[in-house]
Design an enzyme around this catalytic site. Sequence first.
Site, PDB file in Angstrom:
ATOM      1  N   PRO A  19      16.644 -30.262  -0.784  1.00  0.00           N
ATOM      2  CA  PRO A  19      17.007 -31.575  -0.229  1.00  0.00           C
ATOM      3  C   PRO A  19      16.577 -32.753  -0.942  1.00  0.00           C
ATOM      4  O   PRO A  19      15.251 -32.994  -1.087  1.00  0.00           O
ATOM      5  CB  PRO A  19      16.558 -31.789   1.310  1.00  0.00           C
ATOM      6  CG  PRO A  19      15.626 -30.714   1.281  1.00  0.00           C
ATOM      7  CD  PRO A  19      15.773 -29.851   0.184  1.00  0.00           C
ATOM      8  N   CYS A 103       7.819 -34.754   3.441  1.00  0.00           N
ATOM      9  CA  CYS A 103       8.267 -36.215   3.017  1.00  0.00           C
ATOM     10  C   CYS A 103       6.946 -37.070   3.043  1.00  0.00           C
ATOM     11  O   CYS A 103       6.343 -37.220   3.929  1.00  0.00           O
ATOM     12  CB  CYS A 103       9.318 -37.001   3.560  1.00  0.00           C
ATOM     13  SG  CYS A 103       9.659 -38.679   3.086  1.00  0.00           S
ATOM     14  N   LYS A 142      10.240 -27.138   6.002  1.00  0.00           N
ATOM     15  CA  LYS A 142      10.005 -27.426   4.610  1.00  0.00           C
ATOM     16  C   LYS A 142       8.537 -28.264   4.480  1.00  0.00           C
ATOM     17  O   LYS A 142       8.784 -29.191   5.176  1.00  0.00           O
ATOM     18  CB  LYS A 142      10.814 -27.834   3.747  1.00  0.00           C
ATOM     19  CG  LYS A 142      10.700 -28.268   2.427  1.00  0.00           C
ATOM     20  CD  LYS A 142      12.044 -28.721   1.762  1.00  0.00           C
ATOM     21  CE  LYS A 142      11.489 -28.862   0.190  1.00  0.00           C
ATOM     22  NZ  LYS A 142      10.576 -29.753  -0.389  1.00  0.00           N
ATOM     23  N   GLY A 215       8.736 -26.486  -6.268  1.00  0.00           N
ATOM     24  CA  GLY A 215       7.762 -27.214  -6.791  1.00  0.00           C
ATOM     25  C   GLY A 215       7.520 -26.816  -8.231  1.00  0.00           C
ATOM     26  O   GLY A 215       7.035 -25.472  -8.689  1.00  0.00           O
ATOM     27  N   GLY A 216       7.948 -27.363  -9.369  1.00  0.00           N
ATOM     28  CA  GLY A 216       7.439 -26.901 -10.816  1.00  0.00           C
ATOM     29  C   GLY A 216       8.456 -25.883 -11.138  1.00  0.00           C
ATOM     30  O   GLY A 216       8.186 -25.453 -12.336  1.00  0.00           O
ATOM     31  N   ARG A 237      14.430 -31.523  -8.728  1.00  0.00           N
ATOM     32  CA  ARG A 237      15.108 -32.427  -9.671  1.00  0.00           C
ATOM     33  C   ARG A 237      15.681 -31.829 -10.764  1.00  0.00           C
ATOM     34  O   ARG A 237      16.633 -32.127 -11.500  1.00  0.00           O
ATOM     35  CB  ARG A 237      13.776 -33.405 -10.167  1.00  0.00           C
ATOM     36  CG  ARG A 237      13.191 -34.202  -8.788  1.00  0.00           C
ATOM     37  CD  ARG A 237      14.097 -35.259  -8.556  1.00  0.00           C
ATOM     38  NE  ARG A 237      13.532 -35.607  -6.932  1.00  0.00           N
ATOM     39  CZ  ARG A 237      14.188 -36.467  -6.391  1.00  0.00           C
ATOM     40  NH1 ARG A 237      15.014 -37.286  -6.955  1.00  0.00           N
ATOM     41  NH2 ARG A 237      14.093 -36.863  -4.925  1.00  0.00           N
TER      42      ARG A 237
END
Length: 334
Positions: A19, A103, A142, A215-216, A237
């Site tokens: 998300p 977040c 998450k 992540g990554g 991303r």
Amino acid sequence: MIVPFTPQVDGAYRFSVAPMLDCTDRHFRVLMRQISRRALLYTEMLVAQALHHSNRLDHLLDFDIIEHPLSLQVGGDDPKMLAEAARLADAWGYDEINLNVGCPSSRAKAGNFGACLMAKPDQVARCVEAMAMASPLPVTVKHRLGIDDFDSDALLMTFVDRVSLAGATRFTVHARKAWLEGLDPKQNRTIPPLQHQRVTHLKQQRPQLTIEINGGLEHPADCLTALQTCDGAMVGRAAYAHPLRWKSMDELVYGEEPRSINASQVIGGLLPHAETHLSRGGRLWDLCRHLLQLVEGVPGAKSWRRDLGIKAQKADADLTVLQKAAQQLEDAGL
């Protein structure tokens, strides 16, 4: 409108698209569904309080049936409001509901939701329990490795143990801590160092739990490596910036038959969705803003992106703009 649907989320989390605010709206999700038929997709985070007070639930919750399997991500710290959100997720036909405990924004901290809740496992547990009791949907979480100085394997384990007993069925761990003081959300995605080994250690210590790593993970090979030690791999991303990079994931992760996927086919698959959106008074740019990264690293890509951006942003842009853009790519063999 409410879409009746039987949950199909089992195993979809093996590969998922995170998300992301201002990214994973319904248009981008339909785009990604052209690329992966099996990946678990997520909404942008919706604050439970906003759902409670909204008189435009169709605007917030509606989606295209082809987006399944689909998870509704919510933020909040009020068990009653989160229970209401879980009931809404079930009524609207989502496949699961996910609680955001990752977040790091100042807005989230001020509202007492997101990553700051890492320091309050009992509160998170009460929220998860209320959500699990309110609907039959899987409730997932998450979260980060930790926050600020509240960051150790022991504290992470305590958090996961407490929340799992409350009914969480999967933990998606962003393999970074979050600094709530001194870093903004963008910086929190890159400055705290990645610590994949800590997520792997969590899975080793709690093999009975479903642990997904985030992540990554920049390439499919990264996901395949992660899946050797964790149950799922989530990309963020890198999926938004390079959508076609992930076109082989159904084959690599789910064992599907290989299929040809190129940019013109993706846009062709979007045309019915675009036509419906325009018929409801939507703008073509709502979709096309997500397409600008679809073509990259080939001659003419920059020109194609510029041309699509200029034409799609016009107030009277219609379906022919998208059709011509797809044809340009097909003519170029893309």
